[in-house]
Design an enzyme around this catalytic site. Structure first.
Site, PDB file in Angstrom:
ATOM      1  CG  PHE A 127      -0.393   0.387   2.498  1.00  0.00           C
ATOM      2  CD1 PHE A 127      -0.629   1.637   3.046  1.00  0.00           C
ATOM      3  CD2 PHE A 127       0.375  -0.512   3.216  1.00  0.00           C
ATOM      4  CE1 PHE A 127      -0.099   1.985   4.277  1.00  0.00           C
ATOM      5  CE2 PHE A 127       0.907  -0.169   4.453  1.00  0.00           C
ATOM      6  CZ  PHE A 127       0.671   1.084   4.981  1.00  0.00           C
ATOM      7  CD  GLU A 131       1.960  12.264  -3.149  1.00  0.00           C
ATOM      8  OE1 GLU A 131       2.268  13.473  -3.223  1.00  0.00           O
ATOM      9  OE2 GLU A 131       0.924  11.787  -3.637  1.00  0.00           O
ATOM     10  N   PRO A 132       7.301  12.071  -1.754  1.00  0.00           N
ATOM     11  CG  PRO A 132       8.608  11.936  -3.681  1.00  0.00           C
ATOM     12  CD  PRO A 132       7.211  11.769  -3.197  1.00  0.00           C
ATOM     13  N   GLY A 135       5.756  13.566   3.950  1.00  0.00           N
ATOM     14  CA  GLY A 135       5.967  12.934   5.247  1.00  0.00           C
ATOM     15  C   GLY A 135       4.666  12.499   5.883  1.00  0.00           C
ATOM     16  CB  THR A 162       7.005  -1.854   2.657  1.00  0.00           C
ATOM     17  OG1 THR A 162       7.582  -0.851   3.482  1.00  0.00           O
ATOM     18  CG2 THR A 162       7.561  -3.204   3.085  1.00  0.00           C
ATOM     19  CD  GLN A 295      23.516  -3.075  43.052  1.00  0.00           C
ATOM     20  OE1 GLN A 295      24.144  -2.012  43.106  1.00  0.00           O
ATOM     21  NE2 GLN A 295      22.919  -3.614  44.112  1.00  0.00           N
ATOM     22  CG  HIS A 354      26.367  -7.809  22.863  1.00  0.00           C
ATOM     23  ND1 HIS A 354      25.073  -7.793  23.350  1.00  0.00           N
ATOM     24  CD2 HIS A 354      26.512  -9.010  22.249  1.00  0.00           C
ATOM     25  CE1 HIS A 354      24.477  -8.928  23.032  1.00  0.00           C
ATOM     26  NE2 HIS A 354      25.329  -9.684  22.373  1.00  0.00           N
ATOM     27  N   GLY A 356      32.272  -3.719  23.192  1.00  0.00           N
ATOM     28  CA  GLY A 356      32.846  -3.494  21.871  1.00  0.00           C
ATOM     29  C   GLY A 356      32.355  -4.493  20.838  1.00  0.00           C
ATOM     30  CD  GLU A 379       2.238   1.192   9.107  1.00  0.00           C
ATOM     31  OE1 GLU A 379       1.819   2.201   8.521  1.00  0.00           O
ATOM     32  OE2 GLU A 379       2.137   0.054   8.636  1.00  0.00           O
TER      33      GLU A 379
END
Length: 401
Positions: A127, A131-132, A135, A162, A295, A354, A356, A379
């Protein structure tokens, strides 16, 4: 089984569907997602698997060959799929919105023509509103349809489509001033057209061009495109619902359930980020013990899990409200806003855990870190959700002076 994000009150059928989807995600999506994402490769084998599971017809009524399931069932399936790879959930989301709009607003001929093939996955939906230059300001749409005998001629440029290349049916929102006098409110002079096309790029039917894939920071694999209409001729019987001027309302109805979907995606990505973070924290050692025993890390894990649980609860509430037949724009807006914001925060905390290594493409969290920002704008941005929420709250809590 993990305790987070459980849903009470599900039927045996719903639990069986979710168990099947989770098993598919664990076996068919998670092992290949990062590799495919790095190559920006469309996951054809995964999509074929979803087609075999019947997920393209999950909410399409049984009379059209679908499973006839609820929005809640669909949202929980999306949550599981996004946990594996968010791009895959995007492939089915746009298809689902078009099928939903057809079910709710299509003529009987349109339902009979499209829904059985959509349920089978033979027709894939997309759908197009944006448009450019506009927004979130849908009322500023400039693409236009002009009546010419028994056809309409469409001209204009659409953006952020999409499934633009892989789809074969696109619901396109344009201006249609015919029958609407000058001065008519913009949202009352818009029409949704059902545009059939060949999958692929370039000129996919006379007057319609899909230029190519837009290169993105994340959300790879799924194709995001422009759509250019230059003298595109569409029969009048391909006006959704058979009546012009209803397009804005039809699209907003579709986007409303789409916001539940985006909330579900946020929940799924956040769950995966938590899984990665809590697992790594128990494997990585510093100062003579696993970092999970520090902790500071336990506090992070506690905050992450609480956000996952809260977002899931709000998403479930929004889906159930829509399934009940009640207006759910307030609940959908809240769920989309909270889930996308919490997703970003949970992913970032997992990234920090994690250290680095989170910056290395070898680790899955790097992919999630690039995917999460899309949910902040998809959306409707957070600011749009706040406007919707604020207006609805003022309606509910109107001052009686």
């Amino acid at each position: 089984m993990a305790r987070l994000a459980q849903t009470a009150g599900l039927t045996d059928i719903q639990r069986e569907i979710l168990s099947t989807v989770r098993d598919f995600v664990d076996k068919e999506i998670l092992p290949v997602a990062t590799e495919l994402e790095h190559r920006d490769e469309y996951p054809q084998q995964i999509v074929d698997g979803l087609k075999e599971l019947g997920l393209f017809g999950l909410m399409i009524p049984e009379e059209y060959g679908g499973l006839g399931e609820s929005l809640l069932t669909y949202a929980l399936c999306v949550e599981e799929i996004a946990r594996g790879w968010m791009s895959v959930s995007g492939i089915i989301n746009t298809h689902f919105i078009v099928a939903y709009m057809l079910k709710q607003h299509g003529t009987q001929e349109q339902k009979d023509h499209f829904l059985p093939r959509m349920a089978a996955g033979d027709i894939r939906g997309a759908f197009s509103m944006s448009e450019p230059g506009l927004g979130s300001d849908v009322s500023a749409i400039t693409s236009k349809a002009v009546k010419d005998g028994d056809e309409y001629v469409l001209n204009g440029q659409k953006m952020w489509l999409t499934n633009g290349g892989t789809s074969s049916l696109v619901a396109v929102l344009v201006r249609s001033d015919e029958g609407h006098p000058e001065g008519t409110a913009p949202h009352k002079s818009m029409t949704t057209f059902l545009v059939e096309k060949e999958p692929g790029f370039g000129e996919v039917r006379p007057g319609l061009t899909i230029p190519g894939k837009i290169d993105k920071m994340g959300y790879k694999g799924v194709d995001t495109t422009e759509l250019i209409m230059d003298g595109l001729r569409i029969p009048a019987d391909r006006v959704l619902g058979g009546e012009t001027g209803r397009g804005f309302y039809q699209m907003m109805d579709g986007v409303e359930v789409g916001r539940v979907n985006v909330a579900a995606r946020g929940c799924g990505v956040a769950q995966r980020a938590f899984e990665l973070g809590v697992s790594y924290a128990q494997q990585r050692h510093t100062f003579g013990k696993p970092i999970a025993q520090h902790q500071a890390i336990q506090f992070k894990l506690a905050e992450m899990a609480t956000k996952v649980e809260a977002a899931h609860a709000m998403m479930v509430n929004a889906a159930r409200k829509k399934d009940s037949g009640e207006r759910n724009d307030l609940e959908a807006g809240m769920a989309k806003y909270l889930a996308s914001e919490y997703c970003k925060e949970v992913v970032e905390d997992a990234f920090r855990i994690h250290g680095g290594y989170g910056f290395s493409k070898e680790y899955e969290i790097e992919r999630l870190y690039r995917e999460a920002p899309m949910l902040l704008i998809g959306e409707g941005t957070a600011e749009i959700q706040k406007m919707i929420i604020g207006r609805r709250l003022l309606e509910e809590y109107r001052f009686q002076g």
